[in-house]
Write an enzyme that holds these catalytic residues in place. Sequence first.
Site, PDB file in Angstrom:
ATOM      1  N   TYR A 151       0.845  -1.197   0.000  1.00 26.84           N
ATOM      2  CA  TYR A 151       0.000   0.000   0.000  1.00 26.84           C
ATOM      3  C   TYR A 151       0.882   1.249   0.000  1.00 26.84           C
ATOM      4  O   TYR A 151       1.735   1.421   0.864  1.00 26.84           O
ATOM      5  CB  TYR A 151      -0.928   0.037   1.201  1.00 26.84           C
ATOM      6  CG  TYR A 151      -1.984  -1.050   1.240  1.00 26.84           C
ATOM      7  CD1 TYR A 151      -2.304  -1.817   0.124  1.00 26.84           C
ATOM      8  CD2 TYR A 151      -2.678  -1.309   2.410  1.00 26.84           C
ATOM      9  CE1 TYR A 151      -3.270  -2.802   0.177  1.00 26.84           C
ATOM     10  CE2 TYR A 151      -3.655  -2.289   2.472  1.00 26.84           C
ATOM     11  CZ  TYR A 151      -3.938  -3.034   1.350  1.00 26.84           C
ATOM     12  OH  TYR A 151      -4.894  -4.008   1.420  1.00 26.84           O
ATOM     13  N   ALA A 152       0.645   2.098  -0.977  1.00 24.26           N
ATOM     14  CA  ALA A 152       1.419   3.332  -1.170  1.00 24.26           C
ATOM     15  C   ALA A 152       2.918   3.032  -1.154  1.00 24.26           C
ATOM     16  O   ALA A 152       3.712   3.784  -0.599  1.00 24.26           O
ATOM     17  CB  ALA A 152       1.054   4.387  -0.123  1.00 24.26           C
TER      18      ALA A 152
END
Length: 197
Positions: free
Chosen positions: A61-62
């Site tokens: 994530y990110a």
Amino acid sequence: MRYNLLGNTGVLVSEISLGAMTFGRSGNWSVFGSLDEKAAGRLVDQALDAGVNFFDTSNIYADGQSEEILGKALKGKRHQALIATKVRGRTGPGPNDIGLSRPHIMRQVEESLKRLGTDYIDLYQIHNPDQLTDWEETLRALDDLVRARQGALHRRLQYDRLGHHEDAGDFPASRPSRLQERANRIIRWPAASSNGR
């Protein structure tokens, strides 16, 4: 807040969890949200105040920022939280920077621990299937991690429903705490039994 058992571990998790997919601002992940450290910190504090003790993130994530931000937000409060993170997704340009092979799992758990700023992960999850890696190879790597890190994974592993999960019960690896059932509005799979099979 209401709490439920996490499989047969004796650990109680809040019925509501806070997912950290929106923490961070990196590349295409900003489509899902782009909370900075300050905003994410406020959200984590509000969740803790409401009795939420279960926080979900992923190593991808990110591009890892989600884990970093969640770790910073929980600094000094780690004992109040159960952290779940995941492995499987692409983490770099190399051919082995993806999947559920032993090298990828071993590298990624160490990277996740660094980013989260903690010495243990409460629930380590397989994010998605990997058709290139034998199920037994993945289970052996996870079992070896639990044994080698002496509790860094707290023996709470989650195996995604990979189609071969039936084999997990006879494998010498730590039994899964739970199976993550994949569901959407069209497709529903039957729920896993209480013994994790």
